[in-house]
Write a protein that holds these residues in place. Structure first.
Motif, PDB file in Angstrom:
ATOM      1  N   ARG A   1       1.042  -1.190   0.034  1.00 48.84           N
ATOM      2  CA  ARG A   1       0.065   0.058   0.124  1.00 48.84           C
ATOM      3  C   ARG A   1       0.929   1.259  -0.057  1.00 48.84           C
ATOM      4  O   ARG A   1       0.615   2.245  -0.634  1.00 48.84           O
ATOM      5  CB  ARG A   1      -1.000   0.090   1.078  1.00 48.84           C
ATOM      6  N   ARG A   2       1.867   1.153   0.746  1.00 44.72           N
ATOM      7  CA  ARG A   2       2.865   2.401   0.929  1.00 44.72           C
ATOM      8  C   ARG A   2       3.552   2.732  -0.352  1.00 44.72           C
ATOM      9  O   ARG A   2       3.689   3.952  -0.794  1.00 44.72           O
ATOM     10  CB  ARG A   2       3.889   2.279   1.944  1.00 44.72           C
ATOM     11  N   ARG A   3       3.635   1.571  -1.098  1.00 43.25           N
ATOM     12  CA  ARG A   3       4.432   2.058  -2.498  1.00 43.25           C
ATOM     13  C   ARG A   3       3.309   1.973  -3.619  1.00 43.25           C
ATOM     14  O   ARG A   3       3.670   2.155  -4.778  1.00 43.25           O
ATOM     15  CB  ARG A   3       5.150   0.528  -2.763  1.00 43.25           C
ATOM     16  N   GLY A   4       2.102   2.023  -3.301  1.00 45.04           N
ATOM     17  CA  GLY A   4       1.058   2.317  -4.358  1.00 45.04           C
ATOM     18  C   GLY A   4       0.843   1.023  -5.074  1.00 45.04           C
ATOM     19  O   GLY A   4       0.228   1.222  -6.128  1.00 45.04           O
ATOM     20  N   HIS A   5       0.852  -0.153  -4.665  1.00 42.92           N
ATOM     21  CA  HIS A   5       0.573  -1.280  -5.498  1.00 42.92           C
ATOM     22  C   HIS A   5      -1.048  -1.596  -5.121  1.00 42.92           C
ATOM     23  O   HIS A   5      -1.304  -1.404  -3.952  1.00 42.92           O
ATOM     24  CB  HIS A   5       1.470  -2.471  -5.125  1.00 42.92           C
ATOM     25  N   ALA A   6      -1.561  -2.146  -5.878  1.00 45.22           N
ATOM     26  CA  ALA A   6      -3.107  -2.769  -5.638  1.00 45.22           C
ATOM     27  C   ALA A   6      -3.015  -4.049  -5.568  1.00 45.22           C
ATOM     28  O   ALA A   6      -4.132  -4.590  -5.468  1.00 45.22           O
ATOM     29  CB  ALA A   6      -3.907  -2.160  -6.991  1.00 45.22           C
TER      30      ALA A   6
END
Length: 152
Positions: A101-106
């Motif tokens: 989540r922190r890295r923007g992955h879904a």
């Protein structure tokens, strides 16, 4: 239990030893060393992909996370034999979700050997679904993924 932390260069030998201890029981089941037993942990640490959990006698757990175009790959989760069954694996998997989540992955994804049936069951319980099976690097692997909820 201590919180996971990023591995440092000084952890490389202990990380390798932890992985060897965690995966040795699987050698007889799959007929060869699982991939994590031959990984280069010095390189993983240098790339910022390794997290570890300290215990009184050394490392108790580790997780290797790798950014990929398909989401955050959980390349390896290892828990020392003496620390198995106390929730450390779940703690490491929760770290992976938070990091994704922190890295923007879904999406998170992983793979395990098809003979590691207890892993498949555990990952199913954690919300991962099988996407496909394939031979990769000479291993019969089960690929699994978990979609992450959109941030609130």
């Amino acid at each position: 239990m201590k919180a996971p932390r990023r591995a440092t260069p000084g952890d490389a030998a202990a990380l390798r030893d932890l992985v060897l201890a965690a995966y040795t029981p699987w050698v007889a089941i799959i007929g060869r060393q699982p991939g994590p037993m031959t990984d280069d942990y010095t390189a993983r640490i240098a790339a910022g992909e390794a997290w570890v959990v300290d215990g009184a006698g050394g490392l108790l757990g580790a997780i290797i996370l790798e950014d990929t175009p398909d989401g955050l790959l959980i390349d390896n989760v290892a828990v020392a034999p003496e620390a198995q069954g106390i929730g450390l694996g779940r703690t490491l998997m929760a770290l992976a979700e938070a990091e994704a989540r922190r890295r923007g992955h879904a999406r998170l994804w992983l793979y395990t050997h098809e003979k590691m049936t207890s892993n498949v069951i555990l990952y199913n319980r954690l919300g991962y679904v099988e996407t496909h099976r394939a031979e990769q690097s000479g291993f019969a692997r089960v690929f699994m993924a978990k979609a992450l909820d959109a941030p609130e």
